[in-house]
Design an enzyme around this catalytic site. Structure first.
Site, short mmCIF file in Angstrom:
data_model
loop_
_atom_site.label_atom_id
_atom_site.label_comp_id
_atom_site.label_asym_id
_atom_site.label_seq_id
_atom_site.Cartn_x
_atom_site.Cartn_y
_atom_site.Cartn_z
N CYS A 112 -32.13 50.78 -49.12
CA CYS A 112 -31.72 51.88 -48.25
C CYS A 112 -32.53 51.86 -46.96
CB CYS A 112 -31.88 53.23 -48.95
SG CYS A 112 -33.60 53.69 -49.28
N CYS B 30 -36.37 51.90 -47.10
CA CYS B 30 -36.99 50.59 -47.29
C CYS B 30 -37.20 49.90 -45.95
CB CYS B 30 -36.12 49.72 -48.19
SG CYS B 30 -35.67 50.44 -49.78
N ASP C 185 -20.54 38.06 -8.34
CA ASP C 185 -20.89 37.06 -7.34
C ASP C 185 -19.63 36.26 -7.02
OD1 ASP C 185 -22.78 35.45 -5.78
OD2 ASP C 185 -22.27 33.88 -7.21
N ASP D 143 -24.04 33.25 -11.98
CA ASP D 143 -24.21 31.96 -12.66
C ASP D 143 -25.52 31.86 -13.42
OD1 ASP D 143 -26.12 31.61 -10.71
OD2 ASP D 143 -24.98 30.16 -9.54
N ASP E 246 -28.55 33.71 -9.22
CA ASP E 246 -28.43 35.16 -9.31
C ASP E 246 -29.41 35.77 -10.31
OD1 ASP E 246 -26.14 35.05 -7.60
OD2 ASP E 246 -24.99 34.35 -9.31
#
Length: 771
Positions: free
Chosen positions: A20, A23, A443, A641, A645
């Site tokens: 659960c 844990c 871009d 790219d 950028d």
């Protein structure tokens, strides 16, 4: 000389024994307090831990010790092993088999006990043996201590570390029912003297204890089966690679296991065969289906010098290629690793559930104790029995599992579905943040356009050198440039015109402006008018005409005199206009960001259908433009790219890199589109929205379930309706809650990429700005 510090290491390994969210919180806490650990994520859905640590301070063995100190088992032997290819059954398989065995035993023994309940209510004709207390005890005992042993083991491990989890709730609740029933058989006089029971008869709860264990085991079995499907995408990816490769060594062909292929091997691929590893085509031609990697449906032609990707499917031709990336370095292996890391990461939306589950079980234990005291003190007769039954119902119905599974199961399916469509999310946070985006910045070069500019026009002044001589000068000056436009000029001069390029000296490049060089004693400048620093009136008309046609004008000056302008065109990608149109349909604003002049940018923008143009932006100023858009309080995605950028991608709320099929680990990007097609961005945003909607549904169900049913189990409806929640029904509801959450997450597997219609006509007027 000081030694170079070791880089931060990221490792993932299976963790056994989690049941659960409590844990998860406990293991995370133990890992994070280990020296040298910089971050740890524990995932209940994948049953694994992902840890970032400093190898100079700690190691994997110490991480395993931390997990074991929390009361669980870390399978560090699976860190390097390929779980999917290992012949040893995985923990998930072994756990499922164990739950199945215990469920079968519990069901076979519980049914006769429930027959006793039926004899007392709806089927009095059943044999009296079914209601015999000693017969029920004989059947209930193996259910309690064999079928229910995992609950006791988990509760004991938690208790050893002064903690509590779902196992604690089940173990305490069923032990109370079973223990009371045993005592009622062994010493009935004690309870009768205390006024417990009705008409001198003591009720037994063997049926309650056994049915609770059986139903919870059924829920765990169904949940485990459903969770196994959340990793389908990973299994599909791993299954793409063939088992063997046909290599040419010493002039002969040999089939060898794919693990034995080394860099430099020549690999032969025949018609309709899968490509084993990454490499470069050396001989032959064919077309390759790369859709399983990039999401691009059209086959890609392959010729000598082209890259091929392992796991893709060859078409009708055959070819020989040189292996360049093998083993863990292949694109496919990196994709699998990235998807696994994303599936094991934690989404911000999970923080609320984590905060609740951190105190959930102790609070429920307190609520159960409060329920018993109130019912025993002021409840109607038989007060003890009602107090016991309602306390058990509270303990059993509380379910931290649903809270722990609500987010990670959806993240697993969502990231896996992204990989199937050629979309790689770096982590769960990227998947979540993308759905909040309201502005998309694109871009131009390589994103909206093909990124393959070509020379289309050469315009000269009257006193300029010949066209070839002028082109040779410009190409020589641009030879040292890394700008795509400069590369296009060099390529045109060398490859298409076959010109000899003279030597240069004094090369100087200014990012986003132009280049200068001395060639044969002459000063050559190429670039923007402002960079040339001279009067270009004689070239203005030609430059404006080229820009109006969507071409980029590059001006040339020799010895301070304007001599020409070169037009360079970069055509719009086939799917760009359709992608922009679909982004508009999703309610997003689209901005084009480019270093091109305003006139050229407007021509491209009008063709693509974007809302706003930011032109004349230098590479180092793109990040500032993104931050300016964010200043309005909107989430911004930047698409580029991933190289030129990178600062802008890092500044955006979500950086999206346009990949090429082999570029998958672009550090500055949170999302990578493998195909390089902008339509992949639309699919990524749609997938993010679907995933977040699915997570909200899961969280709503998990919270509403506990908020509504725990008070019902306490008996708050009894004063008004006389209704109490039977613990057996509470067990069924608890088992159903986790199964419901996982099943809802699996609905994401039906996600389909949007279809793209022809772009709608948009107004010609654009919001434009030259920076």
């Amino acid at each position: 000389m000081p030694s170079t510090p070791e880089p931060i290491t990221i490792v993932s390994f299976p963790v056994e024994g989690m049941t659960c969210a409590s844990c998860v919180n406990r293991i995370t806490r133990y890992l994070r307090k280990t020296d040298g650990v910089e971050g740890a994520n524990v995932n209940l859905a994948t049953e694994s831990a992902t840890v970032r640590f400093d190898p100079a301070v700690t190691d994997v063995a110490k991480l395993a010790q931390a997990v074991e100190a929390a009361g669980y088992v870390a399978r560090i032997d699976r860190v390097e092993a390929d779980e999917a290819k290992s012949e040893e059954p995985s923990f998930a398989d072994r756990h499922l088999a164990d739950v199945r065995r215990r469920l079968i035993v519990a069901t076979l023994l519980t049914l006769p006990i429930l027959a006793g309940l039926a004899r007392m209510t709806v089927a009095p004709g059943l044999p009296a043996l079914f209601t015999n207390p000693w017969f029920q005890l004989a059947l209930a005992t193996p259910v309690q201590f064999y079928a229910g042993w995992p609950f006791y083991r988990g509760a004991f491990n938690a208790l050893r570390h002064a903690a509590a989890d779902m196992n604690t709730l089940v173990a305490v609740g069923t032990s109370a029912a079973y223990g009371y029933s045993v005592a009622a058989i062994a010493v009935p006089g004690f309870f009768q003297a205390a006024g417990i029971g009705t008409d001198g008869k003591l009720p037994l709860y063997f049926d309650t204890a056994s049915a609770i264990i059986t139903l919870i085991l059924l829920g765990r079995f169904l949940e485990a089966r459903a969770r196994s499907h959340t990793s389908d995408a990973i299994r599909k990816l791993i299954g793409l690679a063939p088992r063997t490769a046909r290599v040419i060594r010493d002039g002969s062909e040999t089939d060898i296991p794919i693990e034995d292929v080394i860099r430099g091997d020549l690999v032969l691929v025949r018609s309709s065969e899968k490509i084993p590893v990454d490499g470069l085509v050396r001989d032959g031609r064919s077309s390759v289906d790369e859709s399983m990697i990039t999401g691009e449906s059209m086959p890609v032609g392959k010729h000598p010098g082209d890259e091929v990707i392992g796991g893709t499917l060859n078409g009708s031709g055959s070819f020989t290629y040189e292996a360049t990336r093998v083993g863990a370095d292949t694109v496919l292996a990196q994709i699998v690793r990235l998807v696994q890391e994303a599936q094991g990461s934690r989404a911000p939306i999970q923080r609320l559930a984590d905060a609740v589950t951190g105190v959930f079980v102790p609070v429920v234990l307190g609520v159960a104790a409060f329920t018993f005291v109130v019912w025993f003190a002021v409840g109607p007769a038989p007060a003890f029995n009602l107090a016991l039954v309602n306390t058990i119902a509270v303990l059993i119905i509380a379910c931290p599992c649903a809270l722990g599974l609500a987010t990670p199961t959806s993240i697993m399916v969502g990231t896996g579905k992204g990989a199937e469509n050629g979309i790689l999310f770096r982590n769960a946070e990227a998947l979540e943040r993308l759905h909040k985006v309201r502005v998309v910045v694109l871009d131009k070069t390589g994103t909206l356009t093909e990124g393959k500019p070509r020379v289309t026009d050469i315009v000269r002044t009257a006193d300029a050198p010949t066209e070839d001589a002028l082109l040779a000068l410009v190409a020589a000056a641009e030879r040292g440039s890394e700008h795509p436009l400069g590369e296009a000029i060099v390529r045109h001069a060398r490859d298409e015109r076959r010109l000899e390029l003279p030597d240069t000296t004094g090369f100087e490049a200014v990012a986003g402006q132009g280049v200068r060089a001395i060639i044969g004693g002459r000063q050559v400048a190429v670039g923007r008018p402002a960079f040339l620093g001279i009067d270009i009136t004689s070239l203005s008309d030609a430059g404006e005409r080229l820009a109006a046609e969507g071409k980029t004008p590059v001006y040339v000056a020799v010895d301070g005199m304007p001599v020409g302008v070169i037009g360079i065109a970069d055509t719009l990608k086939a799917g760009s206009a359709a992608a922009v149109s679909e982004l508009h349909r999703l309610g997003l604003s689209v901005v084009m960001l480019t270093g091109d002049n305003l006139t050229t940018a407007q021509a491209i923008a009008a063709e693509a259908g974007v809302d706003q143009v930011l032109a004349d932006v230098r590479p180092d100023a793109k990040a500032a433009q993104v931050r300016e858009l964010q200043a309005g309080g909107v989430a911004v995605a930047m698409v580029g790219d991933g190289v030129n950028d990178a600062p802008a991608l890092a500044s955006a709320d979500v950086g999206v890199a346009i990949g090429t099929g082999t570029d998958i680990a672009i550090e500055s990007a949170a999302v990578t589109l493998m195909s390089g097609d902008l339509r992949g961005l639309v699919t990524a945003i749609a997938l993010s929205r679907s995933t977040m909607r699915n997570i909200r549904e899961n969280l709503f169900w998990a919270f509403a379930y506990n908020v509504v049913l725990i008070p019902v189990a306490m008996g708050v409806l009894y004063p008004f309706t006389g209704l109490l929640l039977d613990p057996i029904l509470a067990a069924a509801a608890m088992a159903l809650s986790s199964v419901t959450v996982v099943s809802n997450a699996l609905r994401l597997r039906r996600f389909r990429a949007p279809t793209f219609a022809a772009p709608a006509q948009r107004p010609a007027a654009l919001a434009t700005r030259s920076v």
